[in-house]
Design a protein around this motif. Structure first.
Motif, short mmCIF file in Angstrom:
data_model
loop_
_atom_site.label_atom_id
_atom_site.label_comp_id
_atom_site.label_asym_id
_atom_site.label_seq_id
_atom_site.Cartn_x
_atom_site.Cartn_y
_atom_site.Cartn_z
N LEU A 97 9.68 -28.70 11.86
CA LEU A 97 9.55 -27.63 10.87
C LEU A 97 10.39 -27.96 9.65
CD1 LEU A 97 9.80 -24.51 13.21
CD2 LEU A 97 7.75 -25.70 12.43
N ALA A 98 9.85 -27.63 8.46
CA ALA A 98 10.59 -27.85 7.21
C ALA A 98 10.07 -26.88 6.17
CB ALA A 98 10.43 -29.29 6.73
N ASP A 99 10.96 -26.09 5.61
CA ASP A 99 10.62 -25.16 4.54
C ASP A 99 11.74 -25.25 3.50
OD1 ASP A 99 9.61 -21.63 4.42
OD2 ASP A 99 9.80 -23.17 2.87
N LEU A 100 11.48 -26.00 2.42
CA LEU A 100 12.54 -26.29 1.45
C LEU A 100 12.93 -25.07 0.63
CD1 LEU A 100 11.27 -29.75 0.17
CD2 LEU A 100 12.99 -29.30 1.90
N SER A 101 12.00 -24.14 0.42
CA SER A 101 12.27 -23.02 -0.48
C SER A 101 12.77 -21.77 0.22
CB SER A 101 10.99 -22.67 -1.26
OG SER A 101 9.96 -22.28 -0.36
N ALA A 102 12.81 -21.78 1.54
CA ALA A 102 13.22 -20.58 2.27
C ALA A 102 14.72 -20.34 2.11
CB ALA A 102 12.86 -20.71 3.75
N LYS A 103 15.08 -19.09 1.91
CA LYS A 103 16.49 -18.70 1.83
C LYS A 103 16.87 -18.01 3.13
CE LYS A 103 16.75 -18.14 -3.20
NZ LYS A 103 17.07 -17.21 -4.31
N ALA A 104 18.05 -18.35 3.64
CA ALA A 104 18.47 -17.78 4.92
C ALA A 104 19.99 -17.77 5.01
CB ALA A 104 17.87 -18.57 6.09
N ALA A 105 20.47 -17.03 6.01
CA ALA A 105 21.91 -17.00 6.30
C ALA A 105 22.23 -18.10 7.30
CB ALA A 105 22.31 -15.64 6.85
N LEU A 129 24.17 -24.54 10.15
CA LEU A 129 23.03 -24.22 11.02
C LEU A 129 22.70 -22.74 10.89
CD1 LEU A 129 24.39 -25.96 14.25
CD2 LEU A 129 22.77 -26.95 12.64
N THR A 130 21.45 -22.41 11.22
CA THR A 130 21.11 -20.99 11.36
C THR A 130 21.80 -20.46 12.62
OG1 THR A 130 19.11 -21.59 12.57
CG2 THR A 130 18.88 -21.22 10.21
N PRO A 131 22.03 -19.15 12.69
CA PRO A 131 22.79 -18.62 13.83
C PRO A 131 22.15 -18.91 15.18
CG PRO A 131 22.70 -17.00 12.07
CD PRO A 131 21.79 -18.11 11.66
N THR A 132 20.81 -19.08 15.23
CA THR A 132 20.15 -19.30 16.52
C THR A 132 19.89 -20.77 16.82
OG1 THR A 132 17.99 -18.97 15.46
CG2 THR A 132 19.03 -17.04 16.44
N HIS A 133 20.22 -21.67 15.89
CA HIS A 133 20.02 -23.09 16.17
C HIS A 133 21.03 -23.54 17.22
CE1 HIS A 133 17.83 -26.67 14.71
NE2 HIS A 133 18.84 -27.31 15.27
N LYS A 134 20.63 -24.47 18.06
CA LYS A 134 21.45 -24.86 19.21
C LYS A 134 22.14 -26.19 18.96
CE LYS A 134 18.56 -22.39 22.54
NZ LYS A 134 17.78 -21.72 21.49
N LEU A 135 23.25 -26.39 19.68
CA LEU A 135 23.96 -27.67 19.66
C LEU A 135 24.74 -27.80 20.96
CD1 LEU A 135 27.07 -27.46 17.30
CD2 LEU A 135 25.83 -25.46 18.08
N ALA A 138 26.73 -28.18 27.32
CA ALA A 138 25.94 -26.96 27.43
C ALA A 138 25.42 -26.57 26.05
CB ALA A 138 26.79 -25.83 28.01
N LEU A 139 24.11 -26.30 25.97
CA LEU A 139 23.52 -25.94 24.68
C LEU A 139 23.86 -24.50 24.35
CD1 LEU A 139 20.01 -27.63 24.87
CD2 LEU A 139 22.07 -28.44 23.73
N LYS A 140 24.45 -24.31 23.16
CA LYS A 140 24.81 -22.98 22.69
C LYS A 140 24.20 -22.74 21.32
CE LYS A 140 29.23 -21.96 24.94
NZ LYS A 140 30.63 -21.53 24.68
N GLN A 141 23.95 -21.47 21.02
CA GLN A 141 23.57 -21.13 19.66
C GLN A 141 24.79 -21.24 18.75
OE1 GLN A 141 21.67 -17.32 19.51
NE2 GLN A 141 19.95 -17.94 20.80
N ALA A 142 24.53 -21.53 17.49
CA ALA A 142 25.65 -21.69 16.55
C ALA A 142 26.49 -20.43 16.47
CB ALA A 142 25.11 -22.08 15.17
#
Length: 384
Positions: free
Chosen positions: A275-283, A296-302, A309-313
């Motif tokens: 997924l890629a959306d260059l113009s989208a604005k987000a927190a 990262l977005t708050p729900t992106h994992k790392l 263990a995979l956690k959301q940001a």
């Protein structure tokens, strides 16, 4: 003298007679008056008697009229009661008739609903039979295709192994030095291992295909039964999925050294499904370590911690460790700061073989471990 005496007597007698006459006249008048009074009294008595008789007659007439009126009233009340009873009976008859009509209509509705249910069940059974037959045909076609692909892969692997064995034999025949012989033997060993891997993959694929064919045959034999067809269809789908997984493991295993979700730094292919959306604005959430900062977005994992263990940001706290790519690959670094920012651009790189993308020097994951493990087989199949 006698004449005088007689005359005098006469003179005396005449007034006396006059007095007597007057008295007699008065008596007569009194008698007449008394008779008149008696007549008047008798007349009054007669009138009183007549009036009393008239009163008695009027009272008797009134009594008769009252008796007649009471009888008429009783007759009217009796007639009204009869009318009410007749009306009540008519109402009860009408209610009973309406109840009968309602019961008949309800029975007709139930019969219609039952008939419609039967028709729907028959149509559903027909649809399930058609779906089961189509699924059987698809399973057989997919099994045939996978058999052909597996056979081709096996032929390619055997040909490659034959070439390697021929090269090794030629090297041995020309009596190369011992080092060359060892290289040839190692090449032959690798070729034999490749052949064994291909044969094992082919065996797994063949077993899965046989299972799919058996499930298809079972579905074809039991398709009149909707439950049996559904169970057979699920069995066929499971068998085809197993065959696809075995074939994917044989054909699309990534080369050694690529990042496979562990701590080894390597390369992987970014899938077209990213997924890629260059113009989208987000927190976003910015995580800062000693050597890297990732946003990262708050729900992106790392992956976090030694257990990866995979956690959301949004779940990572200051002091927790994340996996970073520098100064050395696969190094744990503590998070020193967390900040909230707003920026443009949303990206979610999906790796083809299950690697964890390194973003701004920090390892991330586009989804949960189960989804990543599944997609490393499905994505190569879909994109092939």
């Amino acid at each position: 003298l006698r004449v005088a005496v007689a005359t005098a007597s006469l003179r005396v007698a005449v007034p006396a007679a006059s007095v007597g006459l007057a008295v007699a006249a008065a008596a007569v008048r009194l008698a007449v008056a008394a008779a008149a009074v008696g007549l008047a009294v008798a007349t009054a008595a007669i009138r009183v008697a007549i009036a009393a008789a008239a009163v008695r007659l009027a009272v008797a007439s009134a009594s008769v009229r009252l008796t007649v009126a009471a009888a008429s009233l009783r007759l009217a009340v009796a007639a009204a009661a009869v009318c009410l009873a007749v009306a009540a009976a008519a109402i009860r008859v009408a209610i009973a008739a309406a109840s009968v009509r309602v019961a008949v209509a309800a029975a007709a509705v139930r019969v219609a609903v039952a008939a419609a249910s039967v028709r729907v069940a028959v149509a559903a059974a027909s649809v399930r039979v058609a779906v089961a037959a189509a699924a059987v045909r698809l399973a057989v076609a997919a099994a045939a295709f996978r058999v052909a692909v597996t056979a081709a892969s096996l032929r390619i692997a055997v040909a490659a192994a034959s070439v390697r064995l021929a090269v090794a034999a030629a090297a041995l025949r020309v009596a190369l030095p011992a080092a060359s012989v060892r290289v040839a033997v190692a090449a032959a060993s690798h070729a034999a291992a490749a052949i064994r891997l291909a044969v094992a993959a082919a065996s797994h694929a063949a077993a899965a295909i046989r299972l799919a064919v058996a499930a298809a045959a079972l579905a074809a034999a039991t398709c009149p039964s909707a439950g049996g067809a559904a169970a057979s269809l699920r069995l066929a789908v499971a068998a085809v999925t197993l065959a696809a997984a075995a074939l994917a493991a044989a054909l699309f295993t990534p080369p050694r050294g690529r990042c496979r979700g562990g701590s080894t730094l390597g390369f992987d292919v970014v899938s077209a499904f990213s997924l890629a959306d260059l113009s989208a604005k987000a927190a976003f959430i910015s995580l800062t370590t000693a050597t890297a900062t990732v946003t990262l977005t708050p729900t992106h994992k790392l992956p976090a911690g030694p257990a990866k263990a995979l956690k959301q940001a949004s779940e990572v706290a200051v002091g927790e460790t994340v996996w970073i790519a520098s100064p050395a690959a696969g190094t744990l670094g503590p998070v020193l700061g967390i900040a909230s920012v707003e920026a443009e651009g949303l990206h979610s790189p999906l790796t083809k073989h299950g690697g964890w993308p390194v973003v701004d020097g920090v390892a991330t994951s586009y989804n949960s471990a189960a989804v990543v493990a599944r997609n490393k087989y499905l994505v190569p199949l879909v994109e092939a």
